[in-house]
Each structure stands twice: as C-alpha cells, then as structure tokens.
Motif scaffolding. Structure first.
Motif, PDB file in Angstrom:
ATOM      1  N   LEU A 301       0.823  -1.208   0.000  1.00 39.34           N
ATOM      2  CA  LEU A 301       0.000   0.000   0.000  1.00 39.34           C
ATOM      3  C   LEU A 301       0.859   1.261   0.000  1.00 39.34           C
ATOM      4  O   LEU A 301       0.629   2.179  -0.780  1.00 39.34           O
ATOM      5  N   LEU A 302       1.844   1.287   0.898  1.00 38.15           N
ATOM      6  CA  LEU A 302       2.664   2.493   1.032  1.00 38.15           C
ATOM      7  C   LEU A 302       3.514   2.695  -0.214  1.00 38.15           C
ATOM      8  O   LEU A 302       3.699   3.815  -0.681  1.00 38.15           O
ATOM      9  N   LYS A 303       4.007   1.615  -0.763  1.00 42.38           N
ATOM     10  CA  LYS A 303       4.847   1.707  -1.950  1.00 42.38           C
ATOM     11  C   LYS A 303       4.046   2.216  -3.156  1.00 42.38           C
ATOM     12  O   LYS A 303       4.535   3.004  -3.953  1.00 42.38           O
ATOM     13  N   THR A 305       1.228   3.990  -3.143  1.00 43.36           N
ATOM     14  CA  THR A 305       0.517   5.257  -2.992  1.00 43.36           C
ATOM     15  C   THR A 305       1.423   6.433  -2.630  1.00 43.36           C
ATOM     16  O   THR A 305       1.140   7.568  -3.000  1.00 43.36           O
ATOM     17  N   GLY A 306       2.464   6.170  -1.847  1.00 41.97           N
ATOM     18  CA  GLY A 306       3.312   7.260  -1.377  1.00 41.97           C
ATOM     19  C   GLY A 306       2.715   8.028  -0.211  1.00 41.97           C
ATOM     20  O   GLY A 306       3.178   9.110   0.132  1.00 41.97           O
ATOM     21  N   TYR A 307       1.688   7.461   0.415  1.00 38.50           N
ATOM     22  CA  TYR A 307       1.091   8.139   1.569  1.00 38.50           C
ATOM     23  C   TYR A 307       2.097   8.264   2.713  1.00 38.50           C
ATOM     24  O   TYR A 307       2.944   7.394   2.900  1.00 38.50           O
ATOM     25  N   GLY A 308       1.949   9.304   3.501  1.00 32.27           N
ATOM     26  CA  GLY A 308       2.801   9.514   4.658  1.00 32.27           C
ATOM     27  C   GLY A 308       2.133   9.056   5.944  1.00 32.27           C
ATOM     28  O   GLY A 308       2.609   9.336   7.035  1.00 32.27           O
ATOM     29  N   GLU A 309       0.996   8.367   5.802  1.00 31.89           N
ATOM     30  CA  GLU A 309       0.270   7.921   6.987  1.00 31.89           C
ATOM     31  C   GLU A 309      -0.477   6.635   6.659  1.00 31.89           C
ATOM     32  O   GLU A 309      -1.045   6.492   5.577  1.00 31.89           O
ATOM     33  N   ILE A 310      -0.460   5.708   7.594  1.00 26.45           N
ATOM     34  CA  ILE A 310      -1.234   4.483   7.413  1.00 26.45           C
ATOM     35  C   ILE A 310      -2.163   4.319   8.605  1.00 26.45           C
ATOM     36  O   ILE A 310      -1.742   4.406   9.760  1.00 26.45           O
ATOM     37  N   SER A 311      -3.444   4.162   8.304  1.00 22.82           N
ATOM     38  CA  SER A 311      -4.450   4.096   9.357  1.00 22.82           C
ATOM     39  C   SER A 311      -4.898   2.653   9.543  1.00 22.82           C
ATOM     40  O   SER A 311      -5.128   1.941   8.565  1.00 22.82           O
TER      41      SER A 311
ATOM     42  N   ARG B  31       7.025   7.505  -3.141  1.00 25.59           N
ATOM     43  CA  ARG B  31       6.947   6.291  -3.964  1.00 25.59           C
ATOM     44  C   ARG B  31       8.291   5.999  -4.636  1.00 25.59           C
ATOM     45  O   ARG B  31       8.678   4.856  -4.788  1.00 25.59           O
ATOM     46  N   ALA B  32       8.980   7.051  -5.026  1.00 23.42           N
ATOM     47  CA  ALA B  32      10.260   6.891  -5.699  1.00 23.42           C
ATOM     48  C   ALA B  32      11.344   6.448  -4.722  1.00 23.42           C
ATOM     49  O   ALA B  32      12.435   6.087  -5.120  1.00 23.42           O
ATOM     50  N   GLY B  33      11.030   6.480  -3.448  1.00 23.63           N
ATOM     51  CA  GLY B  33      11.987   6.072  -2.424  1.00 23.63           C
ATOM     52  C   GLY B  33      13.183   7.008  -2.354  1.00 23.63           C
ATOM     53  O   GLY B  33      14.277   6.597  -1.986  1.00 23.63           O
ATOM     54  N   LEU B  34      12.994   8.267  -2.697  1.00 22.63           N
ATOM     55  CA  LEU B  34      14.101   9.226  -2.633  1.00 22.63           C
ATOM     56  C   LEU B  34      14.374   9.594  -1.175  1.00 22.63           C
ATOM     57  O   LEU B  34      13.441   9.713  -0.378  1.00 22.63           O
ATOM     58  N   PRO B  35      15.643   9.777  -0.825  1.00 17.98           N
ATOM     59  CA  PRO B  35      15.986  10.043   0.592  1.00 17.98           C
ATOM     60  C   PRO B  35      15.709  11.481   0.989  1.00 17.98           C
ATOM     61  O   PRO B  35      16.614  12.245   1.290  1.00 17.98           O
ATOM     62  N   ILE B  36      14.445  11.843   0.967  1.00 14.51           N
ATOM     63  CA  ILE B  36      14.071  13.226   1.245  1.00 14.51           C
ATOM     64  C   ILE B  36      14.297  13.561   2.720  1.00 14.51           C
ATOM     65  O   ILE B  36      14.090  12.704   3.591  1.00 14.51           O
ATOM     66  N   ALA B  37      14.711  14.771   3.002  1.00 16.23           N
ATOM     67  CA  ALA B  37      14.897  15.204   4.392  1.00 16.23           C
ATOM     68  C   ALA B  37      13.563  15.705   4.940  1.00 16.23           C
ATOM     69  O   ALA B  37      12.714  16.166   4.188  1.00 16.23           O
ATOM     70  N   TYR B  38      13.378  15.567   6.247  1.00 15.05           N
ATOM     71  CA  TYR B  38      12.140  16.025   6.896  1.00 15.05           C
ATOM     72  C   TYR B  38      12.432  17.162   7.856  1.00 15.05           C
ATOM     73  O   TYR B  38      13.512  17.234   8.437  1.00 15.05           O
ATOM     74  N   SER B  39      11.440  18.018   8.031  1.00 14.53           N
ATOM     75  CA  SER B  39      11.568  19.092   9.014  1.00 14.53           C
ATOM     76  C   SER B  39      11.466  18.506  10.418  1.00 14.53           C
ATOM     77  O   SER B  39      10.990  17.395  10.595  1.00 14.53           O
TER      78      SER B  39
END
Lengths: 616, 238
Positions: A301-303, A305-311, B31-39
């Motif tokens: 799912l995460l791969k 969609t690219g979501y930053g949250e999983i519920s 999705r691209a799995g890029l090593p993005i930095a976070y605040s």
C-alpha cells in the motif's frame, strides 16, 4: 464524447474544487471502453472527498478492474454548483475515468452508507439520464444495484433499485458480473437477468416481493411473488480475509479528502456487542487477517501510494489480537521514513492510551473516547462495557502522556434514558475536567452528543426514537450543565436524526416522500448547510406519509418488520433476548473473549466459532 | 544535498490546485523512495519547496522546486526515479544540484513570464492593437487589490516588465513578463482585467500558461537553473 469534454472544460473553471469531477489521479484504472464487455460505474452518493475516503469502494474498484472482462469507473454526487452547471449546459452526469454518461453503463452500483444520502441517489440517476424507477427502465437501460450497511433495510429505496446485495461485496459481485456477461452475450431480456440474479445467494430483487399492510399501517407480510425466489435473503461474507482480494494500489486523490491516508483493514466484524450499533450486528462474525498478511499489505500500500500515513481501519482496531506487536512492527519499519501510523478511534482504557502513545499521536490532536452514556446503569443497558474508573484512568494516563484536549462522545435519547442519565454526562465530563494528572494538564473537554437513531437488525430495532422536542429539551438540559471553564458542548440538531430514523426504519411507502422531497429540491441532506427540514415536512405532507409512524413508534415485537425478509445471520431471537437483557440492565460479554452469546451468525454462515487469537 | 528541478504542469492537471499538486509531488517522492529530508517537530514535513504558487486553471512549463535530500544521490538517478512516479500531467524537465546553502527559491524568484489567450468579441485586430498600445503608454495603471492583510489601490504599470501582443480579430495572444514574488506580485489575469476595464470591452481570458520564472539580477534575467550556484545538471537543457 468530444462534446462533453469540451463543455466540461468550459464549466469546470466556474465550480468549486473542479478536481472533484476530473479524475486522472495516480492509480486510476482507465480501460478501453470498446474492448470491455461488462461496464459498471460505482456511484458514491456523496461528494468526492467523502467517497474517496471509503475503504469498501476501493476494494470493489480493485476487484472488478482486476477482471479482464469488466471495468469499474467512479462517480460522486456533484455539489450544488456543479449540478447547476450540468443542468444549465444540458450535460449528463458522467464517470470520472472515461467521462461516459451514466446511462451508457451496463450497471450502476450505489453504496448505501448513510440514510441522508438517499436524495443524492435520485439526483445522480436523474443527472445521469437513467429512469428513476426500476419499473420504468427499458431494455438497454442500466441495471441499478445497491449494497452497503443501509442495504439491510433498502425498502425506502425499493422502487428505485433493480437489485440489492446483502453483506460483503467482493465475492458476490464477481458472481453477478459473470452472470451479467453471459446474459449480455446471449442477448436476454431484462426480466431474464433479474430472475437469474435473484438466484444468487445474497441478492435481493425488491420487485419479486410483495408487501401487504394491515389497516393500522403496519406490515402484514413481505413475500415472494413468484416461484424460485428465496423467502429470506441471507447476507454474504468473505470467510478468509487473508485470501480475499485486496486493493494494493488504490487511487490516490489529488484533493485533500476526508481520510487522506493508506487504510489497512485489520479485521471485519466487532464482537463487543453494543446494542445500539448496527455495524456491530451486521458485520459479524469477527474475522481477522494474519499479522504477516497485514505487514505485507502495508508495504504494498505504502509503496504504491506514497502516503505519509497508514491508518489501522477496523470497527474497533485495538481489539485486533496482535495489535501491540503490529503497531510495534509498523512503527519500527516506517517511523524513520516519515510515515505515521494512526488509529481511527480509541477504547477508553489505558491499554488504548499506551498504544496511541507509541504512534506519537500525542499533541498532534485531541484524543477521543466514546462512553456513549452518562451513567453506569445506561451503559449497561446499551452494553457499552466501559466503567467510570476505566474512563478516568484512561484520561489520566493520556493527560500524563501529553494530551491536553479531550473529546467525549455520547448519545442522547437511548432507550430507558432519564434526566438522571442526561445529567450524568455533565457529571462525568466534570470529573474528567477536574482530574489532576501528575504531569501535563487538561485544558479542554469537549462533549459531543448525537441523537440515538434506532437501527434495523439491532436489539433496539423495535424502539421508537424519542420525539424531536424531547430530544431538544434533553440536549438543552445538558447544555445548561456543561457551562464552565474547560468544558464545551456540541450537539446535533434533532431534525437530521429524525429523518435518519425515518429512512432507517422505513418501508416501501416512504419512497414516495423521498422522491417528492427530491423533486422539491432536497439533496445533500447530510450537509447541514443544505439540509432543509421544512421542505421535507412539505414532502411528507404532500404524500400523506406520517414520518413519526416510522421514527417515533415503538414496534410490538410480534409485528412483521419491513426488513424481516433480509437476514444478516444474527437471529431475531438473539436480538429479542438482548433487548430483554437491556431492559434488565444485564451485560453480555464480548463473545470473542468470553463465552459465545449464541447470536446465531457463525452457524448461519457456516463459519467455525472461534475465540480471539485462536488458529484458523 | 539540494536538488533543484524544473517541472511542467500540463493542461490535463490544470484543475489541480497548487497545494494539491505539492501534495502529489510529495507522494511521488515517497513512492520513488528518494531520501528526502524532513523538518523537525511534531509533524515533520518533507523538505520540498516550490518557487511560486500557480493559480488553479493555469498551466506551466516552468515550475521550479527544491528538494532537500539527506543522502547524496546522482542527479541522473534522482530524475530517473522521480519521473517514473509522477502523475499524468506533471513532467520533470530538468534538474541540477545546487549548493546546500543556496537561498530559498521563493525569495530569489522575482519575475514570471506568461502566455495569455484572451477573447474580445466584436473587436478588430487593429482596434485591439491600438488600445493595448495606449494602455501600455500610460504611466500609471491603478487596480484595486485586496489581500488577506490589506486593501489598496495599486499602480501595476511598473510591475509590467515587458509585454507583447499578437492581436487577431476578436482577441489575441499576450506575452507578458511580470514582477513576481515578495517584491511585488502581479498576476496576468489582473493585467487583462485592467485592460478590459480601461477599454470598457467585454473580454474573457481563455487560457494562461506560465512560460518562465526568473531571477532578475543586475538587469539580467537568469532562470533558477542557470543561476551561478548550480552545480550538477541532468535532463533537458535549459
């Protein structure tokens, strides 16, 4: 549809959030219309942002589009501005994927999540160019079907639906599409398809049943009007969720929708047995996914969609057998990638607070508990098995963990409720507000009170809803007592709850009022800014339907219920017994933890009776 | 490291708002799995910063975005991985590494160029050209501007840096170079609205396309990618 596309591009700049009507999102499935024999559109009778947050729709989208011989596109209820533009331009309502007018689809499927979306169904049919009534549809018109929780009493919608699907859709929908494909190939008649589909377990064709009424207006009998039609239609369930089709690549909306996150369904059903809760009865029994399945699905799912949250989305997610391990594993794996784990709701106990703490919910927002009733007596009546000391301990623990804003959910108008119970809510809220945590502090306690709506297939299905004026009196009584520092009270107006009760417990005759209200301009009734109760009153008056008969009348237990011919597996005897226990204030334990409560669902659906965590 | 990319927003996604496009880019990066930095903080956000917001309905071939990465990665690899994950309608045109301490795009960009198609029913090509010439010849052009903080009359003439009209019967194509960013921001539809108001003609803006964003420095127009501090480059040439 070059014309449609062109007109659409002209009108979209004029409407709010045009992306609602545009499609083209990541993971959208757009098939070649001319290559696919079976074409279905899933119509969610509310706006895009609500519909795109619905897990069941994602599942069906995946199940159908995974088939090479079928396509499933999407459509949502247009907001008022878009409806105005569509009508002014003479443009039919269309699917998001291929911008095809709804009337050109083979099947139009509605999901019934909420009674106050029913006018939207009529509006979508009308805007889509489809005859409203099943009886008026001709060869070549789409078949209109419906499923979802409210399909367990679809009678108020019966004249508008060709057929209804009871229970979980992912398997039975496949059978329906197979049947449809063969029927279309062979060039059968509408009637022939309906007769064939009526034989599929879980499918209900309203036109094949006649309803007779007593002179006093109550239902005398609902019976098949032809041979070969089941007297009672039993719901469908998926037996093994580990093997069920799962949407690994759901559509990712551009718009910020209500639940803009990956949704991981841990299990179906809930065994807590709250007596007011329809979901708790109709989704039985509890069926869990294995932890390995869940971790695998979370990754996919995460791969995709690219979501930053999983519920963790289930009826009572913290009841999952291995919840602590699951949360640990998810946080471990995804925490460092900036992905949050979230829980939709919390039980009022310290275990729940401990789990919430692990996923850093702290200070992100307020924390919500739902004691539902203000006194232990009433909580026992509704079988909400949380005690005051448990709640206070949970709040204390949460406050010490860093939360400072608390939301408490209650219902007003529960069966047997007295003023003492109503005032009990205020007392409980005050106790919460006055807690003295060792660290941290409680800055705000928000009490939110909804109005109880009796639901079919629950132990309270026979109850009448408390009258509107009385609901308002009780809300105001509470409101007066909830004044004070740190206390806040929010409540629902009783009119919407009243209408919910009418359509929740209505029979086929209510359909006339529904159609009348829609013709008078009612739609988007679940949105308070669009809800017009005076128009609804006019619609009831003009159609000679007494809404109080449906909403407020207590039904004798020996009376035939409008939904008696629809079978969720839970037996009527169990519901009667539960109602009697409620009256005596007796609790019924969670059957997945303690003894079986003999609701009948496992044997009815041929599912082995199992305790929590027991191997399959 | 910091990578600066140039993206296009095509007509197929012109109904997506700027905020939603930023959200979509964020998801594409994950999705691209890029090593993005976070605040830092309670709600960490990926460090992805746009040069300038683009209004709903406007297309662009020049959206610049800075990505802050917590690990080194070649620009070619960054481009390859991100391209695969961009939703239809978002295209990655070019990318370069910029100095980690490079100033924020938003503070640097101060001019933007647009192509605007507008219709003026009933007006001849000659009429339109003459009226536009008169309009531009004015020393002051006041519009009433309302923002969150203030309402004021604003002279927009100094904010129109360059303008060229290709008129035709009942309309034309305007090429506009306008002041952008924190030192004064003028939107192309505001220019056309002022022109319509000035002439008293009923006109409609049919299409707006952003063709460039610039850093104007020492009287020169630089694009954020040829800015002297850029280091490594990939993708199409500017």
């Amino acid at each position: 549809m070059a014309d449609l596309q062109e007109t659409l591009e002209r009108i979209l700049p004029r409407v709010e959030k045009p992306a609602r009507y545009w499609g083209g999102e990541w993971n959208e499935v757009k098939k070649d219309w001319n290559e696919i024999p079976v074409r279905m559109v899933l119509a969610f009778p509310d706006i895009y942002e609500v519909g795109m947050s619905h897990l069941g729709s994602k599942i069906l989208y995946h199940v159908v589009n995974a088939r090479p011989d079928a396509l499933l596109e999407r459509v949502y209820a247009p907001w008022v501005d878009m409806e105005r533009e569509l009508r002014a331009a003479g443009l039919p309502l269309f699917s998001l994927e291929t911008k095809t007018p709804l009337a050109r689809f083979d099947l139009v499927g509605f999901t019934l999540q909420y009674e106050l979306t029913y006018t939207n169904i009529l509006n979508i049919l009308d805007l889509g160019g489809i005859p409203l009534k099943a009886a008026d549809r001709q060869e070549g018109d789409p078949f209109v079907l419906a499923g979802g929780p409210c399909a367990f009493n679809p009678e108020p919608l019966a004249p508008f639906l060709d057929f209804v699907v009871l229970g979980e859709g992912e398997e039975v929908l496949g059978e329906i599409l197979d049947l449809f494909r063969d029927w279309k190939e062979q060039g059968g008649t509408r009637r022939e398809f309906l007769e064939a589909v009526a034989a599929v377990p879980g499918v209900y064709v309203p036109a094949f049943y006649d309803v007779k009424y007593h002179p006093d207006g109550s239902v005398a009998v609902v019976e098949p009007n032809r041979p070969g039609v089941a007297e009672r239609v039993k719901k469908r369930v998926v037996h093994d969720l580990n093997r069920a089709s799962f949407p690994e690549s759901p559509v990712v909306p551009f718009l910020d929708v209500v639940h803009d996150r990956a949704m991981l369904e841990l299990f179906r059903g809930c065994a807590r047995g709250c007596r007011f809760c329809q979901a708790g009865m109709i989704y039985r029994p509890v069926r869990e996914k294995d932890q390995e399945t869940l971790l695998r699905q979370a990754e996919k799912l995460l791969k995709s969609t690219g979501y930053g949250e999983i519920s963790l989305a289930s009826l009572s997610s913290l009841d999952y057998s291995h919840i602590a391990e699951l949360i640990d594993a998810l946080v471990d794996q995804y925490g460092s990638q900036g992905i949050r784990v979230s829980l939709p709701s919390l039980r009022a106990d310290s275990f729940a607070v401990e789990q919430a703490r692990k996923i850093h919910e702290v200070r992100r927002s307020s924390i919500t508990f739902a004691p539902e009733a203000g006194t232990q007596r009433l909580r026992d009546v509704i079988n909400k098995n949380v005690t005051e000391p448990e709640l206070l301990a949970a709040v204390q623990a949460a406050a010490e963990a860093g939360w400072n804003a608390f939301k408490l959910y209650f219902m007003i108008g529960l069966p047997t409720e007295t003023d003492e119970d109503v005032l009990g809510i205020a007392e409980l809220a005050r106790k919460v507000a006055n807690l003295k945590p060792k660290e941290g502090r409680i800055t705000r306690v928000t009490v939110s009170t909804s109005n109880f709506v009796p639901k079919p297939h629950t132990p309270f299905q026979w109850e009448g809803q408390v009258k509107r004026e009385e609901l308002r009196r009780r809300q105001l009584l509470l409101h007066d007592r909830l004044k004070g520092r740190r206390l806040e009270h929010r409540w629902h107006e009783p009119e919407q709850s009243f209408l919910e009760a009418v359509f929740s417990k209505g029979d086929r005759r209510v359909a006339d009022a529904l159609e009348r209200a829609w013709r008078l301009g009612c739609r988007l009734d679940g949105w308070s800014e669009e809800f017009r109760f005076d128009v609804w009153e006019q619609a009831f008056r003009e159609t000679g339907i007494d809404p109080a008969f449906y909403a407020n009348r207590e039904i004798p237990e020996d009376e035939v219920l409008p939904w008696d011919h629809l079978d969720p597996g839970v037996s009527k005897e169990f519901l009667r017994a539960e109602r009697a226990r409620a009256r005596r204030g007796e609790r019924t334990p969670d059957c997945s933890r303690e003894r079986c409560s003999a609701c009948g669902v496992c044997p009815a659906l041929d599912i082995p009776i199992r305790r929590r965590g027991e191997a399959r | 490291m910091k990578i600066r990319a140039k993206l296009a927003k095509d007509a197929t996604i012109r109904f997506i708002s700027h905020l939603d496009m930023a959200g979509a880019l964020e998801k594409a990066v994950r999705r691209a799995g890029l090593p993005i930095a976070y605040s830092e903080g309670f709600t960490p956000r990926p460090k992805i910063n746009f040069a300038s917001a683009l209004a709903l309905g406007v297309t662009s071939e020049a959206e610049y975005v800075d990505f802050e990465l917590k690990e080194r990665i070649s620009v070619a690899e960054f481009v390859r991985r991100l391209k695969e994950q961009l939703p239809r309608g978002m295209r990655l045109l070019a990318a370069r590494e910029v100095a980690a301490g490079a100033p924020a795009l938003m503070s640097e960009v101060n001019a933007a160029s647009y192509l605007v198609e507008a219709r003026l029913p009933g007006r001849s090509s000659r009429e339109i050209a003459a009226a536009w010439e008169d309009f531009l010849a004015r020393e002051t052009i006041y519009i009433f501007k309302e923002t969150k903080h203030k309402r004021r009359d604003l002279n927009i003439r100094p904010l129109i840096l360059k303008a060229r009209l290709t008129p035709r019967a009942e309309g034309g194509t305007w090429e506009l170079l306008l002041r952008a960013g924190s030192t004064g921001n003028l939107r192309p539809e505001e220019v056309l609205a002022a022109f319509f108001a000035e002439t008293g003609w009923e006109g409609t803006v049919e299409r707006i396309h952003r063709t460039g964003l610039y850093i104007e420095r020492w009287g020169k127009l630089l694009t954020p990618l040829v800015e002297p501090r850029a280091l490594e480059e990939a993708g199409e040439n500017e």
